[in-house]
Design a protein around this motif. Structure first.
Motif, short mmCIF file in Angstrom:
data_model
loop_
_atom_site.label_atom_id
_atom_site.label_comp_id
_atom_site.label_asym_id
_atom_site.label_seq_id
_atom_site.Cartn_x
_atom_site.Cartn_y
_atom_site.Cartn_z
N ASP A 10 0.87 -1.19 0.00
CA ASP A 10 0.00 0.00 0.00
C ASP A 10 0.90 1.24 0.00
OD1 ASP A 10 -1.72 2.06 0.49
OD2 ASP A 10 -2.84 1.02 2.07
N GLU A 11 1.06 1.86 -1.19
CA GLU A 11 2.03 2.94 -1.31
C GLU A 11 1.71 4.13 -0.43
OE1 GLU A 11 4.27 5.67 -4.70
OE2 GLU A 11 2.69 4.25 -5.28
N PRO A 12 0.43 4.63 -0.36
CA PRO A 12 0.14 5.77 0.52
C PRO A 12 0.50 5.47 1.97
CG PRO A 12 -1.65 5.45 -1.03
CD PRO A 12 -0.74 4.26 -1.18
N PHE A 13 0.14 4.26 2.45
CA PHE A 13 0.44 3.92 3.84
C PHE A 13 1.96 3.82 4.04
CE2 PHE A 13 1.10 0.79 7.25
CZ PHE A 13 0.45 1.44 8.28
N ARG A 14 2.64 3.26 3.01
CA ARG A 14 4.10 3.12 3.10
C ARG A 14 4.77 4.48 3.19
NH1 ARG A 14 4.74 0.53 -1.37
NH2 ARG A 14 5.72 2.16 -2.65
N GLU A 30 12.55 1.36 1.43
CA GLU A 30 11.20 0.88 1.15
C GLU A 30 11.22 -0.23 0.12
OE1 GLU A 30 8.56 3.42 -1.05
OE2 GLU A 30 10.21 4.71 -1.70
N SER A 31 10.20 -1.10 0.26
CA SER A 31 9.95 -2.17 -0.70
C SER A 31 8.46 -2.38 -0.78
CB SER A 31 10.64 -3.46 -0.25
OG SER A 31 12.04 -3.32 -0.29
N ALA A 32 7.99 -2.72 -2.01
CA ALA A 32 6.55 -2.85 -2.22
C ALA A 32 6.10 -4.30 -2.26
CB ALA A 32 6.14 -2.13 -3.52
N ASN A 33 7.02 -5.25 -2.15
CA ASN A 33 6.62 -6.66 -2.19
C ASN A 33 7.61 -7.50 -1.38
OD1 ASN A 33 8.85 -7.60 -4.06
ND2 ASN A 33 7.82 -6.09 -5.38
N CYS A 34 7.25 -8.76 -1.20
CA CYS A 34 8.05 -9.66 -0.35
C CYS A 34 9.44 -9.90 -0.92
CB CYS A 34 7.33 -10.99 -0.18
SG CYS A 34 5.75 -10.89 0.69
N ARG A 35 9.51 -10.24 -2.19
CA ARG A 35 10.78 -10.61 -2.80
C ARG A 35 11.78 -9.45 -2.74
NH1 ARG A 35 10.25 -13.25 -8.54
NH2 ARG A 35 9.10 -14.69 -7.20
N ASP A 36 11.33 -8.27 -3.12
CA ASP A 36 12.23 -7.11 -3.10
C ASP A 36 12.60 -6.75 -1.67
OD1 ASP A 36 13.52 -4.79 -4.50
OD2 ASP A 36 12.13 -3.70 -3.18
N ILE A 38 13.00 -8.80 0.88
CA ILE A 38 14.04 -9.72 1.36
C ILE A 38 15.40 -9.33 0.79
CG2 ILE A 38 14.85 -12.12 1.25
CD1 ILE A 38 11.86 -12.97 1.25
N ARG A 39 15.46 -9.03 -0.52
CA ARG A 39 16.72 -8.64 -1.15
C ARG A 39 17.27 -7.36 -0.53
NH1 ARG A 39 14.35 -10.21 -6.26
NH2 ARG A 39 13.79 -8.03 -6.62
N THR A 40 16.40 -6.39 -0.28
CA THR A 40 16.84 -5.11 0.29
C THR A 40 17.37 -5.30 1.71
OG1 THR A 40 15.18 -3.93 -1.03
CG2 THR A 40 16.12 -2.76 0.86
N ALA A 41 16.68 -6.12 2.51
CA ALA A 41 17.12 -6.36 3.89
C ALA A 41 18.51 -7.00 3.92
CB ALA A 41 16.11 -7.24 4.61
N ILE A 42 18.72 -7.98 3.05
CA ILE A 42 20.01 -8.67 3.03
C ILE A 42 21.11 -7.74 2.52
CG2 ILE A 42 21.31 -10.55 1.95
CD1 ILE A 42 18.71 -12.19 1.98
N ALA A 43 20.78 -6.92 1.54
CA ALA A 43 21.78 -6.06 0.93
C ALA A 43 22.16 -4.88 1.83
CB ALA A 43 21.27 -5.54 -0.42
N HIS A 44 21.17 -4.27 2.55
CA HIS A 44 21.42 -3.02 3.27
C HIS A 44 21.51 -3.19 4.79
CE1 HIS A 44 21.06 -0.42 -0.26
NE2 HIS A 44 20.09 -1.25 -0.69
N GLN A 45 21.09 -4.34 5.32
CA GLN A 45 21.21 -4.61 6.76
C GLN A 45 20.62 -3.47 7.60
OE1 GLN A 45 22.97 -7.63 8.12
NE2 GLN A 45 22.36 -8.11 6.02
N PRO A 46 19.32 -3.21 7.48
CA PRO A 46 18.72 -2.11 8.26
C PRO A 46 18.71 -2.45 9.76
CG PRO A 46 17.01 -3.43 7.22
CD PRO A 46 18.32 -3.93 6.67
#
Length: 542
Positions: A10-14, A30-36, A38-46
């Motif tokens: 949900d982009e407005p809520f995001r 930010e990510s709009a779906n599950c797959r992206d 997961i990739r963002t979390a692994i790559a950027h380590q928030p």
């Protein structure tokens, strides 16, 4: 500044969530779906993840499970935000490892309070983890055992403690990360490590057994080793720990115990053999004496009879010349011819002489047996070393007479040596028998015929007596020269040698008598064993 990853379709809520978090000083991804996501979390380590439950390409639970099974993201705080207030969702999220579960709509302050609480908790856990890590590392660094951690996929060492570096003779500037697990073990132990230790640790979690470590200077250290496989949150073994305890002292103690047990058995055996030999020698001595006495009597009596027969011969010659009692002289001549009296008069003294030589030989062997088997006592006694060696050579003659000519070069006037006679005799016998075997093996290998030579010489060297036992065998190969005195080491075939002869000789000469035992050798030409024994009785020896 902490970073927070927002995963929501949900982009407005995001965007609203991002604005709220950014307004409180956080940076956002930010990510709009599950797959992206997961990739963002692994790559950027928030520092935290805020995730919706229901999304077009999957569930937030899938994201949570994937990140919890990844080593790099397994501890990142995870908050669910959802429009469903289903209690079952809350239960599931907590069971799967979520840190919080917020239902829409919610006030910004509620979100920020939850985020702040979870981040402070994470910071506390991180601090505690770092402290625990420091304590554990201090403990590992202080342990006297070898400890290292290796990466399973590359087999490269990631860490090694101080004791491990010292055990492997590594310097302070040596980079352990350049080492692989194979580099830690000698070739003799590699197969077991590769085929047994590592696979068992990876499959069952641990392996315990004996192995060998290899030092930088090529020395092998016997160790009791533990291999541990460390699994990630996903259940895959990623690291391998090796913990090894140096067993060198224990091995030496076990070897010393075996040596002492062997020496005790040998001493008991020598004592039994000595008693048996002394008994046999005593029993043989009596009949030998009367056989010798009778032979000497027969020799003397035959000499007298021979003189009388010579006079009878003169009387017979005169009777023939004067034709006195012709019938009787004819009978005597016939008897002399039939019994071959001239041959008897010549052969009987030779036979008696040979018999006396044999009896004297038996007597010498008996005396040698008595002297060789002399049990002695706990205290050292003075002995004529030349005579003792001569007796020993007589006793073991059967071992060398077929393969070697024995030569002796005994120093005249050699001072008495204080020792345990039986033990010294046995040590000399072991070396002489070893020399005979070396000659036999060399001649068989080279196809030579005839005999070799064994030379036994004695000399006085200062306050010591030196015994040199030389053979014309094939010499000692260079690769085994440092092992010939090791207990149970032998190059002889099964049944011909136990590997104890030279080990016992060294124990007797060096440990028991404070002497020396060394050797000089040349391949293809032979070996000389050199024994040095102190002459003085220090009354302190064992």
């Amino acid at each position: 500044m902490e970073s927070i990853l927002v995963i929501d379709d949900d982009e407005p809520f995001r965007k609203t969530l991002q604005a709220t978090l950014q307004g409180s000083g956080f940076t956002t991804l930010e990510s709009a779906n599950c797959r992206d996501g997961i990739r963002t979390a692994i790559a950027h380590q928030p520092d935290m993840i805020v995730c919706d439950v229901e999304m077009p390409d999957g569930s937030g639970y899938d994201v949570l499970e994937a990140l919890r099974h990844n080593t790099s993201t397994s501890t990142i705080p995870f908050i669910f935000v959802t429009g469903s207030d289903d209690p079952e969702g809350l239960r599931q999220s907590m069971e799967r490892g979520a840190d919080a579960y917020l239902t829409k709509p919610f006030q910004a302050q509620s979100l920020l309070a939850t985020v702040d609480a979870r981040l402070r908790k994470q910071a506390l856990l991180r601090t505690q983890s770092e402290q625990t890590k420091i304590r554990l590392q201090a403990i590992v660094e202080a342990t006297p055992d070898f400890v290292c951690i290796a990466d399973v996929s590359t087999q490269h060492v990631l860490y090694m403690n101080h004791a491990g570096r010292e055990m492997l003779r590594l310097g302070p500037n040596d980079d352990v990360t350049k080492l692989r697990v194979d580099d830690l073990h000698p070739p003799s132990a590699l197969e077991r490590v590769r085929q047994e230790a590592i696979p068992t640790a990876m499959e069952k979690g641990s392996w315990i057994g004996e192995a060998m470590l290899l030092t930088r200077d090529g020395r092998e250290i016997p160790v009791s080793e533990v291999a541990l496989g460390h699994k990630s949150a996903g259940g895959r073994v990623e690291f391998l720990s090796l913990i090894a305890h140096d067993m060198s002292s224990r091995k030496r103690a076990e070897e010393e115990r075996r040596r002492m047990e062997t020496q005790l058995r040998q001493a008991q055996k020598l004592e039994s053999i000595g008693q048996l030999a002394a008994g046999i020698a005593h029993e043989i001595n009596t009949p030998t004496q009367f056989i010798g006495d009778n032979l000497r009597f027969a020799k003397d009596a035959f000499g007298d009879l021979n003189g009388l027969l010579e006079q009878f011969g003169e009387l017979l010659n005169r009777a023939r010349e004067q034709s006195f009692a012709p019938e009787l002289t004819q009978k005597i001549d016939a008897a002399i011819g039939s019994m071959e009296l001239p041959d008897l008069l010549r052969e009987i003294p030779l036979a008696i002489g040979q018999s006396l030589t044999g009896v004297e030989r038996v007597a010498k062997i008996v005396q040698a047996m008595k002297e060789f088997s002399h049990p002695g006592g706990e205290n050292k006694v003075p002995i004529d070393l030349n005579r003792s060696i001569e007796s020993t050579l007589t006793v073991c003659r059967n071992e060398w007479k077929y393969v070697a000519d024995m030569q002796t070069d005994f120093a005249a006037g050699l001072p008495a040596v204080f020792c345990h006679p039986g033990e010294v005799n046995q040590a000399i016998l072991n070396i002489v028998v070893n020399a005979a075997h070396a000659i036999a093996d060399h001649m068989a290998r080279t196809g030579q015929t005839g005999k070799g030579t064994i030379l036994v010489a004695t000399r006085q060297k200062g306050d010591r007596v030196e015994i040199r036992i030389s053979d014309t065998g094939g010499g000692i190969p260079e690769k085994i020269r440092d092992r010939i005195f090791d207990p149970f080491f032998t190059t002889k075939e099964v049944g011909r040698g136990t590997g104890q002869g030279l080990a016992i000789a060294r124990s007797v000469m060096v440990d028991r008598h404070g002497g020396e035992l060394s050797f000089e050798t040349e391949e293809g030409r032979g070996t000389t064993f050199i024994v040095g024994l102190p002459m003085a009785d220090d009354r302190k020896g064992p």
